[in-house]
Motif scaffolding. Structure first.
Motif, PDB file in Angstrom:
ATOM      1  N   LEU A  87      -5.516  10.143  -6.628  1.00 30.57           N
ATOM      2  CA  LEU A  87      -4.885   8.949  -5.900  1.00 30.57           C
ATOM      3  C   LEU A  87      -5.600   7.555  -5.820  1.00 30.57           C
ATOM      4  O   LEU A  87      -6.989   7.632  -6.099  1.00 30.57           O
ATOM      5  N   ALA A  88      -5.084   6.777  -5.860  1.00 33.25           N
ATOM      6  CA  ALA A  88      -5.967   5.269  -5.596  1.00 33.25           C
ATOM      7  C   ALA A  88      -6.839   5.232  -4.373  1.00 33.25           C
ATOM      8  O   ALA A  88      -6.408   6.176  -3.308  1.00 33.25           O
ATOM      9  N   HIS A  89      -7.772   4.555  -4.170  1.00 32.37           N
ATOM     10  CA  HIS A  89      -8.900   4.652  -3.250  1.00 32.37           C
ATOM     11  C   HIS A  89      -8.266   4.555  -1.940  1.00 32.37           C
ATOM     12  O   HIS A  89      -8.605   5.228  -0.943  1.00 32.37           O
ATOM     13  N   PHE A  90      -7.453   3.781  -1.527  1.00 30.86           N
ATOM     14  CA  PHE A  90      -6.690   3.416  -0.472  1.00 30.86           C
ATOM     15  C   PHE A  90      -6.266   4.594   0.059  1.00 30.86           C
ATOM     16  O   PHE A  90      -6.362   5.065   1.446  1.00 30.86           O
ATOM     17  N   TYR A  91      -5.499   5.369  -0.634  1.00 24.60           N
ATOM     18  CA  TYR A  91      -4.658   6.597  -0.389  1.00 24.60           C
ATOM     19  C   TYR A  91      -5.703   7.772  -0.090  1.00 24.60           C
ATOM     20  O   TYR A  91      -5.453   8.517   0.737  1.00 24.60           O
ATOM     21  N   VAL A  92      -6.805   7.728  -0.904  1.00 22.85           N
ATOM     22  CA  VAL A  92      -7.850   8.753  -0.665  1.00 22.85           C
ATOM     23  C   VAL A  92      -8.494   8.601   0.724  1.00 22.85           C
ATOM     24  O   VAL A  92      -8.392   9.614   1.403  1.00 22.85           O
ATOM     25  N   PHE A  93      -8.662   7.406   0.960  1.00 22.06           N
ATOM     26  CA  PHE A  93      -9.448   7.137   2.421  1.00 22.06           C
ATOM     27  C   PHE A  93      -8.114   7.624   3.551  1.00 22.06           C
ATOM     28  O   PHE A  93      -8.843   8.004   4.677  1.00 22.06           O
ATOM     29  N   ARG A  94      -6.931   7.246   3.278  1.00 22.79           N
ATOM     30  CA  ARG A  94      -5.895   7.359   4.388  1.00 22.79           C
ATOM     31  C   ARG A  94      -5.658   8.952   4.598  1.00 22.79           C
ATOM     32  O   ARG A  94      -5.439   9.778   5.575  1.00 22.79           O
ATOM     33  N   GLU A  95      -5.781   9.785   3.234  1.00 25.81           N
ATOM     34  CA  GLU A  95      -5.676  11.165   3.414  1.00 25.81           C
ATOM     35  C   GLU A  95      -6.815  11.881   4.039  1.00 25.81           C
ATOM     36  O   GLU A  95      -6.547  12.650   5.290  1.00 25.81           O
ATOM     37  N   LEU A  96      -8.088  11.345   4.028  1.00 24.15           N
ATOM     38  CA  LEU A  96      -9.192  11.842   4.743  1.00 24.15           C
ATOM     39  C   LEU A  96      -9.157  11.470   6.177  1.00 24.15           C
ATOM     40  O   LEU A  96      -9.663  12.210   7.153  1.00 24.15           O
ATOM     41  N   PHE A  97      -8.744  10.130   6.372  1.00 21.22           N
ATOM     42  CA  PHE A  97      -8.564   9.910   7.996  1.00 21.22           C
ATOM     43  C   PHE A  97      -7.451  10.785   8.645  1.00 21.22           C
ATOM     44  O   PHE A  97      -7.754  11.052   9.684  1.00 21.22           O
ATOM     45  N   ARG A  98      -6.263  10.917   7.886  1.00 26.54           N
ATOM     46  CA  ARG A  98      -5.456  11.651   8.461  1.00 26.54           C
ATOM     47  C   ARG A  98      -5.540  13.047   8.557  1.00 26.54           C
ATOM     48  O   ARG A  98      -5.054  13.766   9.343  1.00 26.54           O
TER      49      ARG A  98
END
Length: 354
Positions: free
Chosen positions: A221-232
Motif C-alpha cells: 500500500l501507499a504510505h498513507f494507507y500503511v500508517f492508517r492500517e497500523l493506527f486502526r
C-alpha cells in the motif's frame, strides 16, 4: 535569499498562490528547494519510530523500512529536479533543516506539530496526516496535500520543459528496495513526470486505488494507507468492486514491541528546563547529530560536484553516514530519562555546523 529558505515560514503556501503565468524558473527553483525540505522533514520522525521497534518485530518493521527507503529516494529525486534546472540544493544550513517539535516547512498543514518519538498510535496518526492525499480512498480529506504541491511543480515543468538540462544529477541503483526507488538522472520532461509520479503515488496511492504502483512487495500500500492500517490495527481490504470500495476490516495488525523513546523537547534533551544528560548519553547524542549533519553536507557537495565519479563518491559517503545513525540512536533508546517515568532518550537530528 536566506529569508525565503527559512524552514518555519509560509513560503509553500505563498508559492501555491502565485498564478500560473508567474511560475517561472525562479518559482521552480524555490519550490523544489521547499520540496526537498518537506522530504527531509519526514525522515527523522519515521526513522525514530522505526528504530524504536524491537528488531524481531516482523511485518511492521519491514513496512517502515520500505517507507523510509521510499522517502530517501523522494529526497534524491527532488534534488535532481532542482539541479537539472540549474538550482543548488541547500540542506546543510541552520535555516533549512527541520526543527522538532514544529510544523512542516512552508506552511503546509499548519495544524500539525511534527515531533520525534518512538512508535505509538499518536505518531502513526501524525504520519498519516503528513502523507494524506487530497481524496483518500477509504477516509475523508482534512487538508490540501503535499501531492497538490508536486502537481503544481509538474505543471510548471510542463510549461518550461526547456529548463531541463540534465546537469549535476545523482544516480544510485536501489531497485532491491522496490520498483521506482532508484535515484535516476532527470534529462527530459518524461523523466521528471515519471519522478513526480513515483513521489506522489508511493505516498498517496492513486485516485483509483490505495495500492503503491511502484512497490517493493506484492500488494504494498501507499504510505498513507500503511500508517492508517497500523493506527486502526486492521488490514485495508477491497470489499466491493466496480466501483472498488476499501475498508479497514481485514486481519488484525498487532502493535509491535517497542523501546519507550520519549518525545524530544524543543531545543533537544539538554535544553533549559530539561534534565542534563550524563556524559555517555551526551556523547551518543553528539555522535548522532554529527553523523546527520555531515550526511546533509555530503549530499550538498555531491549535487555540486562537477565530476560524476566525485559525486558518486560523496553520495556513497552520505549513505554511509546515514547508516551510521542507527547505532547511537538505538543505544540512546535503552537509556532512561531522569524523572521520565521509564521513557528513554532518542536521536535529536540537530544540525551542527563545522
Amino acid at each position: 535569499m536566506t529569508s525565503l529558505l527559512e524552514y518555519r515560514s509560509n513560503r509553500i503556501v505563498e508559492l501555491m498562490e502565485e498564478p500560473a503565468e508567474r511560475r517561472d524558473a525562479d518559482w521552480l527553483k524555490e519550490s523544489l528547494q521547499q520540496a526537498m525540505m518537506l522530504e527531509l522533514t519526514t525522515l527523522p520522525p519515521y526513522l525514530s519510530a522505526m528504530w524504536s521497534i524491537e528488531p524481531q518485530s516482523g511485518d511492521v518493521l519491514k513496512a517502515f523500512k520500505r517507507i523510509v527507503f521510499d522517502e530517501m529516494s523522494h529526497l534524491g529525486l527532488a534534488g535532481n529536479m532542482l539541479t537539472t534546472i540549474g538550482g543548488v540544493p541547500r540542506l546543510g544550513d541552520a535555516h533549512t533543516v527541520p526543527k522538532y517539535p514544529g510544523p512542516l516547512p512552508g506552511g503546509v498543514r499548519p495544524s500539525l506539530n511534527v515531533c520525534l518519538s518512538g512508535l505509538s498510535k499518536e505518531s502513526l496518526a501524525l504520519f498519516a496526516q503528513i502523507e494524506e492525499p487530497d481524496d483518500p480512498i477509504a477516509e475523508a480529506r482534512s487538508h490540501t496535500s503535499i501531492g497538490a504541491f508536486y502537481t503544481a511543480i509538474l505543471e510548471a515543468f510542463q510549461d518550461h520543459a526547456e529548463l531541463i538540462t540534465g546537469a549535476h544529477q545523482l544516480e544510485r541503483n536501489m531497485q532491491h528496495h522496490g520498483a521506482g526507488n532508484s535515484l535516476v538522472a532527470l534529462n527530459s520532461l518524461a523523466d521528471v513526470e515519471a519522478a513526480i509520479e513515483v513521489i506522489k503515488e508511493q505516498g498517496e496511492g492513486t485516485a483509483a486505488s490505495p495500492e503503491n504502483p511502484h512497490p517493493g512487495v506484492t500488494d504494498e500500500l501507499a504510505h498513507f494507507y500503511v500508517f492508517r492500517e497500523l493506527f486502526r490495527g486492521r488490514k485495508l481490504v477491497r470489499v466491493a468492486e466496480d466501483p472498488d470500495r476499501w475498508e479497514f476490516t481485514g486481519d488484525v495488525i498487532a502493535m509491535p514491541g517497542t523501546r519507550p523513546m520519549g518525545t524530544v523537547p524543543d531545543g533537544g534533551w539538554g535544553a533549559p528546563g530539561q534534565p542534563t544528560p550524563d556524559a555517555e548519553t551526551q556523547a551518543l547524542l553528539d555522535q548522532g547529530n554529527q553523523a546527520y549533519s555531515r550526511m546533509l553536507d555530503l549530499l550538498e557537495d555531491a549535487w555540486q560536484a562537477n565530476d560524476p565519479d566525485t559525486a558518486t563518491g560523496l553520495l556513497d559517503e552520505a549513505v554511509f553516514k546515514m547508516v551510521g545513525l542507527k547505532g547511537p540512536a538505538r543505544a540512546l533508546m535503552i537509556r532512561e530519562i531522569p524523572g521520565g517515568d521509564g521513557r528513554t532518550y532518542g536521536p535529536e537530528f540537530r544540525y551542527i555546523a563545522d
